[in-house]
Design an enzyme around this catalytic site. Structure first.
Site, short mmCIF file in Angstrom:
data_model
loop_
_atom_site.label_atom_id
_atom_site.label_comp_id
_atom_site.label_asym_id
_atom_site.label_seq_id
_atom_site.Cartn_x
_atom_site.Cartn_y
_atom_site.Cartn_z
N ALA A 65 0.87 -1.18 0.00
CA ALA A 65 0.00 0.00 0.00
C ALA A 65 0.91 1.23 0.00
CB ALA A 65 -0.89 -0.03 1.23
N GLY A 108 0.62 -4.92 0.89
CA GLY A 108 -0.53 -4.99 -0.01
C GLY A 108 -0.22 -5.68 -1.32
N GLU A 111 -0.64 -9.17 -0.65
CA GLU A 111 -2.07 -9.40 -0.38
C GLU A 111 -2.89 -9.45 -1.67
OE1 GLU A 111 -1.84 -6.19 2.55
OE2 GLU A 111 -2.92 -7.49 3.92
N GLU A 131 4.43 -5.01 7.32
CA GLU A 131 3.68 -3.89 7.92
C GLU A 131 4.08 -3.63 9.37
OE1 GLU A 131 2.39 -6.32 6.05
OE2 GLU A 131 0.87 -5.53 4.70
N1 CAA Z 1 4.64 3.22 -0.48
C1 CAA Z 1 5.06 4.38 -1.01
N2 CAA Z 1 6.22 4.53 -1.66
C2 CAA Z 1 7.01 3.44 -1.78
C3 CAA Z 1 6.64 2.20 -1.24
C4 CAA Z 1 5.39 2.10 -0.58
N3 CAA Z 1 4.93 0.94 -0.08
N4 CAA Z 1 7.63 1.32 -1.49
C5 CAA Z 1 8.58 1.98 -2.18
N5 CAA Z 1 8.21 3.27 -2.35
C6 CAA Z 1 8.95 4.33 -3.02
C7 CAA Z 1 10.11 4.82 -2.17
O1 CAA Z 1 9.67 5.76 -1.21
C8 CAA Z 1 11.01 5.42 -3.23
O2 CAA Z 1 10.49 6.68 -3.59
P1 CAA Z 1 11.48 7.97 -3.65
O3 CAA Z 1 12.45 7.63 -4.74
O4 CAA Z 1 10.55 9.09 -3.99
O5 CAA Z 1 12.11 8.07 -2.33
C9 CAA Z 1 10.80 4.49 -4.42
O6 CAA Z 1 9.58 3.81 -4.19
C10 CAA Z 1 11.91 3.45 -4.54
O7 CAA Z 1 11.99 2.78 -3.30
P2 CAA Z 1 13.38 2.56 -2.54
O8 CAA Z 1 14.33 3.68 -2.82
O9 CAA Z 1 13.06 2.28 -1.10
O10 CAA Z 1 13.88 1.24 -3.28
P3 CAA Z 1 14.86 0.12 -2.73
O11 CAA Z 1 15.18 -0.74 -3.90
O12 CAA Z 1 15.97 0.71 -1.95
O13 CAA Z 1 13.97 -0.74 -1.67
C11 CAA Z 1 11.99 -1.87 -0.91
C12 CAA Z 1 12.89 -1.48 -2.10
C13 CAA Z 1 12.73 -2.86 0.02
C14 CAA Z 1 10.77 -2.56 -1.48
C15 CAA Z 1 11.60 -0.61 -0.11
O14 CAA Z 1 11.11 0.38 -1.02
C16 CAA Z 1 10.54 -0.83 0.91
O15 CAA Z 1 10.83 -1.36 1.97
N6 CAA Z 1 9.28 -0.43 0.62
C17 CAA Z 1 8.19 -0.49 1.55
C18 CAA Z 1 7.70 -1.91 1.72
C19 CAA Z 1 6.58 -1.95 2.73
O16 CAA Z 1 6.73 -1.64 3.89
N7 CAA Z 1 5.37 -2.39 2.28
C20 CAA Z 1 4.20 -2.44 3.11
C21 CAA Z 1 3.39 -1.21 2.93
S1 CAA Z 1 2.08 -1.05 4.09
C22 CAA Z 1 0.86 -2.04 3.50
O17 CAA Z 1 0.93 -2.63 2.46
C23 CAA Z 1 -0.32 -2.03 4.42
C24 CAA Z 1 -1.36 -3.04 4.26
O18 CAA Z 1 -1.26 -4.23 4.31
C25 CAA Z 1 -2.65 -2.53 4.17
#
Ligand code: CAA
Length: 257
Positions: A65, A108, A111, A131
């Site tokens: 998400a 998500g 999911e 999460e």
């Molecule tokens: N939401 C918003 N933006 C996201 C994102 C997310 N889930 N995942 C990645 N991005 C964005 C980053 O902020 C970054 O944007 P900027 O360049 O503007 O800073 C861009 O995508 C590239 O990401 P990274 O620089 O972090 O890329 P990376 O290769 O270094 O790492 C990753 C990749 C390990 C996937 C890392 O991006 C990450 O940990 N992402 C978040 C994963 C996460 O926590 N997902 C769960 C979300 S909550 C959810 O899903 C709730 C639910 O169940 C309802």
């Protein structure tokens, strides 16, 4: 209609929805999921489409998400707006839908992949429910669908530690149906989808509905439901055609009737 955050393509009776927000690793923001829901609504009504592939990029199926979109939300607004309603359009979709997953399928992303009927993973796929690292838990069905796929111990491991699972671990845990080399992912998904789309559409839909009913019913209720739908198939021209074709040693030509 044109889409901005997804790409919808059709090839014969197979449609592909590609999530297309590469700069955010396909984070599932509201506008993108509204487009996914709208595309699925159109595909549900399109009799020519028998199977759908949901995919992302080679780097990310979807990294979850959209955290930035969510971070300042308040309970009452997301309660009233029913946050994640559009994501569930994938689970509500009644025709077969396959997730073709490369790269990250996190939060998500994992999911919505699990909402699909099965997952074909590229060998670079990484699945996770991270999460807990954000001070929340899965909120789009992850706690419920993951345990049904991989069992309690691994579901707890994934959701409580937030660690990622690679494609081979996901295969061993029954989260995914197949793992293929990255460069064969779409070809494999299209091949499986074409096979499904060549079957009788109503029969494929009833098969999917019956398998999914196993999550909602006791064994005897589920077997009864299966028996009734199986029997009802004998009202269809496609059952007559399928069985006649077998006897006549030819390929069946289903008419979705
Ligand atoms: N939401 C918003 N933006 C996201 C994102 C997310 N889930 N995942 C990645 N991005 C964005 C980053 O902020 C970054 O944007 P900027 O360049 O503007 O800073 C861009 O995508 C590239 O990401 P990274 O620089 O972090 O890329 P990376 O290769 O270094 O790492 C990753 C990749 C390990 C996937 C890392 O991006 C990450 O940990 N992402 C978040 C994963 C996460 O926590 N997902 C769960 C979300 S909550 C959810 O899903 C709730 C639910 O169940 C309802």
């Amino acid at each position: 209609m044109g889409y901005e955050m997804i790409e919808l393509t059709k090839d014969g009776s197979v449609a592909t929805i590609m999530l297309d927000r590469p700069k955010a690793l396909n984070a599932l923001c509201g506008p993108m999921m509204a487009e996914v829901a709208k595309a699925l609504e159109a595909l549900a009504k399109d009799d020519a489409i028998g199977c759908v592939i949901l995919t992302g990029s080679e780097k990310a199926f979807a990294a979850g998400a959209d955290i930035k979109e969510m971070s300042d939300l308040e309970y009452l607004e997301i309660y009233k707006d029913d946050l994640f309603y559009n994501h569930e359009a994938i689970a509500r979709f009644r025709k077969p839908i396959i997730a073709a997953v490369a790269g990250y399928a996190l939060g998500g992303g994992c999911e919505i992949a699990m909402m699909c009927d099965f997952i074909i993973a590229a060998d670079n796929a990484k699945f996770g429910q991270p999460e807990i690292n954000l001070g929340v838990m899965p909120g789009i069905g992850g706690t419920q669908r993951l345990i049904r796929a991989v069992g309690k111990s691994k579901a707890m491991d994934m959701c409580l530690t937030g660690r990622m699972m690679d494609a081979n671990e996901a295969l061993a845990a029954n989260l995914v149906a197949r793992v293929v080399p990255l460069d064969e992912l779409m070809e494999t998904a299209k091949d499986a989808s074409s096979k499904i789309a060549a079957q009788s559409q109503p029969i494929a839909m009833m098969t999917k509905e019956t398998i999914n009913s196993a999550f909602e019913m006791t064994l005897s209720q589920g077997v009864q439901f299966e028996r009734r739908l199986f029997q009802s198939m004998f009202t269809t021209a496609d059952q007559k055609e399928g069985m006649a074709a077998f006897s006549e040693k030819r390929k069946p030509h289903f008419k979705n009737k």
